[in-house]
Design a protein around this motif. Structure first.
Motif, PDB file in Angstrom:
ATOM      1  N   UNK A   2      -0.449 -22.148  -4.889  1.00 23.59           N
ATOM      2  CA  UNK A   2       0.837 -22.213  -5.580  1.00 23.59           C
ATOM      3  C   UNK A   2       0.801 -21.425  -6.887  1.00 23.59           C
ATOM      4  N   UNK A   3      -0.324 -21.476  -7.582  1.00 23.20           N
ATOM      5  CA  UNK A   3      -0.436 -20.791  -8.864  1.00 23.20           C
ATOM      6  C   UNK A   3      -0.438 -19.271  -8.708  1.00 23.20           C
ATOM      7  N   UNK A   4      -1.079 -18.778  -7.661  1.00 24.66           N
ATOM      8  CA  UNK A   4      -1.293 -17.337  -7.531  1.00 24.66           C
ATOM      9  C   UNK A   4      -0.468 -16.683  -6.428  1.00 24.66           C
ATOM     10  N   UNK A   5       0.327 -17.453  -5.694  1.00 29.49           N
ATOM     11  CA  UNK A   5       0.982 -16.891  -4.508  1.00 29.49           C
ATOM     12  C   UNK A   5       1.928 -15.740  -4.846  1.00 29.49           C
ATOM     13  N   UNK A   6       2.698 -15.863  -5.910  1.00 34.24           N
ATOM     14  CA  UNK A   6       3.664 -14.810  -6.245  1.00 34.24           C
ATOM     15  C   UNK A   6       2.960 -13.494  -6.565  1.00 34.24           C
ATOM     16  N   UNK A   7       1.862 -13.564  -7.350  1.00 36.01           N
ATOM     17  CA  UNK A   7       1.110 -12.347  -7.683  1.00 36.01           C
ATOM     18  C   UNK A   7       0.443 -11.769  -6.441  1.00 36.01           C
ATOM     19  N   UNK A   8      -0.073 -12.639  -5.584  1.00 43.36           N
ATOM     20  CA  UNK A   8      -0.691 -12.216  -4.327  1.00 43.36           C
ATOM     21  C   UNK A   8       0.347 -11.487  -3.473  1.00 43.36           C
ATOM     22  N   UNK A   9       1.540 -12.043  -3.376  1.00 46.27           N
ATOM     23  CA  UNK A   9       2.599 -11.442  -2.573  1.00 46.27           C
ATOM     24  C   UNK A   9       2.986 -10.068  -3.125  1.00 46.27           C
ATOM     25  N   UNK A  10       3.044  -9.944  -4.458  1.00 45.56           N
ATOM     26  CA  UNK A  10       3.384  -8.655  -5.058  1.00 45.56           C
ATOM     27  C   UNK A  10       2.324  -7.598  -4.740  1.00 45.56           C
ATOM     28  N   UNK A  11       1.043  -7.979  -4.835  1.00 46.05           N
ATOM     29  CA  UNK A  11      -0.032  -7.039  -4.525  1.00 46.05           C
ATOM     30  C   UNK A  11       0.047  -6.605  -3.071  1.00 46.05           C
ATOM     31  N   UNK A  12       0.250  -7.563  -2.183  1.00 47.10           N
ATOM     32  CA  UNK A  12       0.332  -7.255  -0.753  1.00 47.10           C
ATOM     33  C   UNK A  12       1.483  -6.302  -0.465  1.00 47.10           C
ATOM     34  N   UNK A  13       2.658  -6.575  -1.018  1.00 46.19           N
ATOM     35  CA  UNK A  13       3.821  -5.724  -0.773  1.00 46.19           C
ATOM     36  C   UNK A  13       3.613  -4.323  -1.358  1.00 46.19           C
ATOM     37  N   UNK A  14       3.015  -4.241  -2.545  1.00 43.05           N
ATOM     38  CA  UNK A  14       2.827  -2.935  -3.179  1.00 43.05           C
ATOM     39  C   UNK A  14       1.836  -2.071  -2.419  1.00 43.05           C
ATOM     40  N   UNK A  15       0.881  -2.694  -1.720  1.00 44.23           N
ATOM     41  CA  UNK A  15      -0.135  -1.952  -0.980  1.00 44.23           C
ATOM     42  C   UNK A  15       0.307  -1.599   0.431  1.00 44.23           C
ATOM     43  N   UNK A  16       1.411  -2.207   0.904  1.00 40.91           N
ATOM     44  CA  UNK A  16       1.841  -1.975   2.286  1.00 40.91           C
ATOM     45  C   UNK A  16       0.788  -2.415   3.279  1.00 40.91           C
ATOM     46  N   UNK A  17       0.083  -3.493   2.950  1.00 44.17           N
ATOM     47  CA  UNK A  17      -1.066  -3.935   3.745  1.00 44.17           C
ATOM     48  C   UNK A  17      -0.610  -4.661   5.008  1.00 44.17           C
ATOM     49  N   UNK A  18      -1.563  -4.867   5.915  1.00 39.76           N
ATOM     50  CA  UNK A  18      -1.277  -5.553   7.174  1.00 39.76           C
ATOM     51  C   UNK A  18      -0.850  -6.995   6.914  1.00 39.76           C
ATOM     52  N   UNK A  19      -0.071  -7.584   7.840  1.00 40.95           N
ATOM     53  CA  UNK A  19       0.443  -8.947   7.631  1.00 40.95           C
ATOM     54  C   UNK A  19      -0.634 -10.002   7.408  1.00 40.95           C
ATOM     55  N   UNK A  20      -1.822  -9.801   7.988  1.00 43.11           N
ATOM     56  CA  UNK A  20      -2.853 -10.842   7.872  1.00 43.11           C
ATOM     57  C   UNK A  20      -3.456 -10.927   6.480  1.00 43.11           C
ATOM     58  N   UNK A  21      -3.078 -10.029   5.566  1.00 44.14           N
ATOM     59  CA  UNK A  21      -3.595 -10.088   4.206  1.00 44.14           C
ATOM     60  C   UNK A  21      -2.613 -10.719   3.237  1.00 44.14           C
ATOM     61  N   UNK A  22      -1.506 -11.214   3.739  1.00 43.42           N
ATOM     62  CA  UNK A  22      -0.501 -11.822   2.866  1.00 43.42           C
ATOM     63  C   UNK A  22      -0.772 -13.316   2.694  1.00 43.42           C
ATOM     64  N   UNK A  23      -0.247 -13.914   1.618  1.00 46.53           N
ATOM     65  CA  UNK A  23      -0.372 -15.371   1.468  1.00 46.53           C
ATOM     66  C   UNK A  23       0.394 -16.110   2.552  1.00 46.53           C
ATOM     67  N   UNK A  24       1.396 -15.463   3.124  1.00 46.12           N
ATOM     68  CA  UNK A  24       2.141 -16.068   4.243  1.00 46.12           C
ATOM     69  C   UNK A  24       1.198 -16.345   5.402  1.00 46.12           C
ATOM     70  N   UNK A  25       0.361 -15.371   5.718  1.00 48.77           N
ATOM     71  CA  UNK A  25      -0.574 -15.528   6.833  1.00 48.77           C
ATOM     72  C   UNK A  25      -1.592 -16.622   6.520  1.00 48.77           C
ATOM     73  N   UNK A  26      -2.097 -16.611   5.300  1.00 45.79           N
ATOM     74  CA  UNK A  26      -3.090 -17.624   4.920  1.00 45.79           C
ATOM     75  C   UNK A  26      -2.508 -19.026   5.023  1.00 45.79           C
TER      76      UNK A  26
END
Length: 389
Positions: A2-26
């Protein structure tokens, strides 16, 4: 989370990374698999401004080998191969070195580290191989399979023009079935409020699928149903779900669930009703999806998983994968590595030195090219073409 999810999501979106690296997948894996969160640890690195620059969810588990208990570290794994790896905006070499340094701080807490399904020869694969000896870790390299994918040349017709005449004719016939047959309908589902309707139809297909007999159907594995419901519900809220159902005479006969990330689509799940095999519903649905995706500017369709025959009929482009096992720089872990490596060398020696056993039988007539490898022909089989990842 909960504390880091928003920053994690921003990093994932900015990198255009695969879905399995998002906090959604985790989150979906944690809830879907009902993992023991005491086993989980998420490594973060932030810059001077407090923005996240690296995320690596890890799972610590215990294993029994050689009569001893060992502590294994692995990424928060999933049932797919999405070519993701480590989520970071840092130089990959630096990111891997920092990750290993962090683990070395807990040296007594782990025996080996599994880095699964790296694309062979990729920058991340190279970074791990270079960083391991620097961290005094022995490396076991484990060859994995290949994963096919399609690169769009622009339109479906342009793609089919690169294929054989027989394949092109078959796929155009399936497209006519989808576009002109009054009894065939394809429904697409992309919005959060449409997911319940999609799952009702998808489960109806899964209950009749060949996978039900093997115990791999969504309808028979409660944890997998939870996982997909979590995944699609969360990805739909950010506009990345591309689900579809093909109906014949109003009966759901094939379904697919895909995730769009940037200009790449990942095919997560597909299945078909074998009662309609003669109509090739899985092939019809795949043709319809590809035409739609290519028209929308999708650059790549990733089948995910291994190089099954039906996928290779669509594309010979494959990513080869290798898993790496890094043994901790401790005496016990090195002894385990040595034991494992000696067994591997012995198996290689046996396989090279064991002669083949001749099989008695009538002598075959001499034919041109005798003794050369024979290339197998793959039929355009309806069951294969509709098989599931």
């Amino acid at each position: 989370m909960q504390q880091h999810e928003a920053a994690w999501l921003r990093l994932w979106a900015s990198m255009g990374a695969a879905p399995d690296l998002s906090p959604i997948w985790a989150r979906s894996l944690i809830h879907g698999h009902q993992l023991d969160t005491a086993e989980l640890l998420v490594g973060f690195i932030t810059d001077a401004c407090g923005e996240m620059t690296l995320v690596w969810p890890m799972r610590f588990t215990t294993h029994r080998r050689m009569g001893m208990t060992w502590r294994k570290v692995g990424a928060l794994t999933n049932i797919f191969c999405l070519h993701g790896g480590l989520l970071t905006s840092l130089d990959l070499g630096d990111a891997v070195r920092l990750t290993l340094q962090g683990l070395r701080g807990a040296q007594g807490a782990w025996s080996w580290l599994d880095v699964d399904l790296l694309e062979t020869g990729s920058p991340l694969h190279t970074a791990w191989l270079r960083a391991a000896p620097q961290a005094d870790c022995r490396v076991e390299r484990i060859t994995k399979g290949r994963s096919p994918y399609i690169v769009s040349p622009g339109t479906l017709d342009e793609f089919l023009a690169t294929k054989s005449r027989n394949f092109r004719s078959n796929m155009r016939a399936r497209r006519r079935d989808v576009t002109t047959s009054p009894d065939v309908e394809v429904r697409y589902f992309t919005q959060p409020h449409e997911m319940d309707a999609y799952f009702a139809l998808a489960l109806a297909v899964e209950r009749k699928s060949w996978k039900r007999r093997t115990g791999t159907s969504l309808a028979t594995r409660e944890w997998e149903t939870r996982l997909y419901e979590e995944l699609l519900g969360r990805y739909a809220r950010i506009g990345q779900v591309r689900a579809a159902v093909l109906l014949i005479d109003g009966v759901p006969t094939a379904h697919s669930m895909d995730v769009l990330q940037g200009d790449r689509v990942y095919g997560l799940k597909t299945s078909f009703d074998p009662d309609f095999t003669v109509r090739r519903p899985g092939v019809m649905l795949l043709v319809a999806r590809l035409e739609r995706y290519f028209a929308q500017g999708v650059r790549e369709f990733d089948f995910i998983g291994m190089d099954e025959d039906y996928k290779l009929q669509w594309s010979r482009l494959c990513r080869s994968h290798e898993s790496l096992r890094l043994y901790a720089p401790t005496l016990a872990a090195r002894a385990l590595f040595l034991s494992t490596d000696l067994r591997r060398q012995w198996r290689d020696y046996r396989s090279r030195s064991t002669p083949g056993v001749p099989v008695a039988g009538p002598a075959a007539p001499s034919v041109p090219g005798e003794g050369r490898p024979v290339l197998a022909r793959a039929a355009l089989d309806g069951d294969q073409m509709s098989a599931s990842t």
